[in-house]
Design an enzyme around this catalytic site. Structure first.
Site, PDB file in Angstrom:
ATOM      1  N   CYS A  80      -3.554   1.819  -0.426  1.00 50.33           N
ATOM      2  CA  CYS A  80      -3.346   2.311   0.930  1.00 50.33           C
ATOM      3  C   CYS A  80      -2.131   3.247   1.021  1.00 50.33           C
ATOM      4  CB  CYS A  80      -3.238   1.111   1.871  1.00 50.33           C
ATOM      5  SG  CYS A  80      -3.448   1.543   3.592  1.00 50.33           S
ATOM      6  N   HIS A 100      -7.310  -2.223   1.065  1.00 54.40           N
ATOM      7  CA  HIS A 100      -5.911  -2.610   1.134  1.00 54.40           C
ATOM      8  C   HIS A 100      -5.674  -4.108   1.025  1.00 54.40           C
ATOM      9  CE1 HIS A 100      -6.110  -2.842   5.810  1.00 54.40           C
ATOM     10  NE2 HIS A 100      -6.325  -4.020   5.314  1.00 54.40           N
TER      11      HIS A 100
END
Lengths: 464, 245
Positions: free
Chosen positions: B94, B194
């Site tokens: 991320c 993520h």
């Protein structure tokens, strides 16, 4: 005649229509009807909240926080009731615009008390022109819905800038992101700000928790230095670079004794004097809620003694610590929805267990109101209970991921059952439990649970 | 055998429960009797590229990325580049992934990247790309599914020579446009999936453990199988969520 204000004929007709829909929805028995009338009314008349709010001429109090807004508003409501005042209040906890519109539509009163979702606070503030705004805390929560914590804090800061000098504020001194809102650009405290906080160092955590959201000074970006932390990033802090520090709270808990699930005893210091308060709700997080309510109550002109005596009778907000008998077992329900809140529940359960084995039912849903992203379970400290759990049943739409989290937190794999379906898993968990089961649902799992228990005649309908 | 993990900027880059990944690696090593060592490094500190075989960089808020980007380029770029060239595993997730390329255009500001892979990240008009996501990854000739959650405002575009980690089956991926997700260069992996990505995809965790050990020992170890019933159920659950929208 133009159709403006509370009493315009066209607006009146829209209100009647929306009310009728609420009544029909309740009669059908399909839902609480806590939001449908408001949704309809806002569709017909987008400025309905401002129009109806204009009649609340004794003032409007708004309460917002990531954790504790329903409980805090409930405590303020209890204090007002003890003082003989009955506000218009979204007491079922429906805290977005449609829930507020519904409360305004269906209740009469000259005073308003609303809990408001963090992300909707600025908009609601613009419509209701509140006389008092109570802000408790900002934790990481449902990042998929709210965006990042700091973006939310920025929205609050803009709201405060718009309302400074017009509204009064009760702010948590121990949350740097919230406390700093009470000061202007030069660091000077705004008019009409009262701070509350914890002044009992014995409640400090042994170390900073992992889910720690206020790392950097909002003013200069330097990391804060913490003398101690109580819950997540709530604590005693200062910025070593620009010197911005925790304000001294006027309403403070100077000595706190926690009594597990039974509640706590708190020594309070306030501008109206010092007093001991018995709080029937567990955990330090509820002490914070009570401090917010005391600060708000004093701002609302209620006597300290009246506020304190009302606390003894506070009923917990729906699903925030509620015990329901199922057969000869007790089921205690504690909402979990984000790392900071879950950590406080886990800490309370650890105290409660005192070495005996805990029986748990944990329901993890990923619907929109829960947050679609279930990553947060890896930020919560389930490790706290690894030596105290006897059996756990994992339920909900993401039950297997909950079970996996517990395995990696060191809970014995043979103690973990996975049964996604709410009713079957609850019955299974109750059956496995000798005496008391602790049920930890996320928000929509709590709604499912409540519906199930209501259907069996075991829990009161939570809307009224 | 030993897995030597270095977490980069864990105090800044941890927004989506990134510690779940580290914990997952740790337990899976311990259960197999593989020694696990875990170090962390933060602003201003230098990194010894030979002292660790698995580098992890998690997600952060805009402010955290601002705090980290220039410092990481200044104090850690060359060490990370040489570790990656030498076969170390680098997993960046991320916000961390966005810092692997040339730069990240964040509103009016241009954050410098590590330049370890040929990609650019920009903020564009339009809402954040949020939701459950599943991608198809080909590793060692075998097609596997990686399931997770993405939540990013930035859009990432790979340069011509760059290889994506996978192809989007459901969700947005790098930019919501080209159907690609993540980046891969040797044992470097960048991805928008993520937070606790590894717990949802135990196969990838084990693959990366083995590659990191290989870097140290020179031979790819055969990892002892574990009782992965819960791991497999969790993977199925994350996949189901991605395909049900």
């Amino acid at each position: 005649m133009s159709d403006t204000g509370q009493t315009g004929p066209l607006f009146g007709a829209k209100r009647l229509a929306a009310r009728a829909i609420g009544a029909a929805s309740r009669a059908s028995g399909r839902g609480g009807g806590t939001t449908l009338p408001g949704r309809v009314l806002l569709r017909l008349s987008p400025d309905a909240i401002a129009r109806m709010g204009a009649s609340l001429d004794q003032g409007v109090t708004l309460v917002s926080a990531t954790n504790g807004k329903t409980t805090t508003a409930g405590m303020i409501s209890a204090a007002l009731a003890t003082a003989g005042r009955e506000p218009v209040h979204n007491r079922a906890g429906s805290n977005m615009t449609w829930g507020i519109a519904t409360a305004l539509l269906e209740q009469e009163g000259s005073e308003g008390l609303f809990e408001v979702d963090e992300a909707w606070l600025r908009q609601v503030t613009g419509q209701l022109q509140p006389s008092l705004i109570v802000l408790g805390n900002l934790f990481r929560d449902q990042l998929d819905r709210y965006g990042e914590v700091e973006a939310l804090a920025e929205g609050w800061a803009q709201m405060v800038a718009e309302r400074a000098g017009k509204s009064r504020f009760a702010l948590n001194a121990d949350d740097p992101m919230v406390a700093d809102l009470g000061r202007n650009g030069d660091g000077k405290q705004h008019e009409g700000v009262v701070y509350f906080g914890v002044e009992d160092p014995s409640q400090a955590l042994p170390e900073l928790q992992h889910a720690f959201d206020a790392k950097h000074c909002r003013r200069c970006g330097h990391p804060y230095a913490y003398e101690r932390a109580f819950i997540g990033h709530l604590g005693h802090y200062a910025c070593p670079s620009c010197g911005a520090s925790r304000p001294i709270p006027e309403v403070a808990a100077t000595e706190i004794e926690l009594h597990g699930m039974d509640g706590s005893t708190v020594s309070l210091q306030t501008p109206q004097g010092s007093v001991r308060m018995e709080l029937p709700l567990p955990g330090l997080y509820n002490v914070y809620n009570a401090l917010a309510a005391v600060a708000a109550g004093l701002e609302l002109g209620i006597e300290l003694q009246t506020i304190v005596s009302s606390m003894a009778q506070v009923r917990t907000a729906f699903g925030r610590v509620e015990t329901v008998p199922i057969g000869d077992r007790q089921v205690s329900i504690l909402l979990i929805k984000n790392p900071a809140g879950a950590n406080e529940v886990l800490r309370t359960l650890k105290l409660e267990a005192e070495g005996a084995g805990l029986d748990l039912w944990i329901a993890l849903n990923d619907r929109i109101a829960d947050g679609r992203d279930v990553s947060w379970i890896w930020d919560a400290d389930f490790e706290l209970l690894r030596q105290t759990v006897r059996r756990v049943t994992c339920a909900g739409t993401r039950a297997p991921e909950m079970a996996l989290r517990l395995k990696y937190a060191g809970w014995p794999q043979e103690a973990i059952d996975v049964m996604p379906e709410i009713e079957a898993s609850l019955d299974h968990a109750v059956e496995q439990t000798p005496q008391r089961l602790f049920a930890l649902p996320t928000y929509t799992a709590l709604l499912d649970l409540h519906k199930l228990l209501s259907g069996r005649g075991l829990a009161k309908e939570f809307w009224r | 055998m030993e897995l030597r993990v270095l977490a980069l900027y864990p105090d800044q880059m941890n927004i989506y429960a990134d510690r779940g990944n580290i914990l997952f690696l740790q337990r899976r090593c311990e259960w197999r009797g593989i020694r696990f060592s875990h170090a962390t490094t933060g602003p201003g500190e230098s990194v010894d590229p030979g002292a660790h075989d698995f580098f992890y960089l998690g997600g952060g808020q805009d402010r955290d990325q601002r705090a980290v980007a220039a410092d990481m380029v200044a104090t850690k770029r060359s060490a990370l580049a040489s570790a990656v060239d030498d076969g170390a595993v680098l997993l960046a997730v991320c916000g961390g992934y966005q810092l692997l390329g040339h730069s990240y255009q964040l509103d009016a500001e241009r954050l410098p990247g590590l330049g370890l892979v040929d990609l650019e990240t920009v903020r564009e008009e339009g809402s954040r790309l949020i939701g459950n996501v599943a991608i198809e990854v080909e590793m060692d000739g075998e097609k596997q599914v990686l399931a997770g959650f993405e939540n990013h405002g930035g859009r990432t575009y790979l340069g011509d020579g760059s290889i994506p980690l996978g192809r989007v089956l459901s969700g947005f991926g790098n930019n919501g446009q080209d159907g690609l997700e993540g980046v891969r260069r040797g044992n470097l992996i960048g991805t928008y999936l993520h937070g606790p990505l590894l717990p949802k995809n135990a196969w990838l965790a084990d693959r990366l453990i083995a590659l990191a050990i290989e870097r140290r020992t020179g031979s790819l170890p055969r990892l002892e199988p574990l009782d992965d019933r819960l791991e497999e159920a969790a993977h199925e659950s994350a996949r189901r969520a991605a395909f049900s929208g």
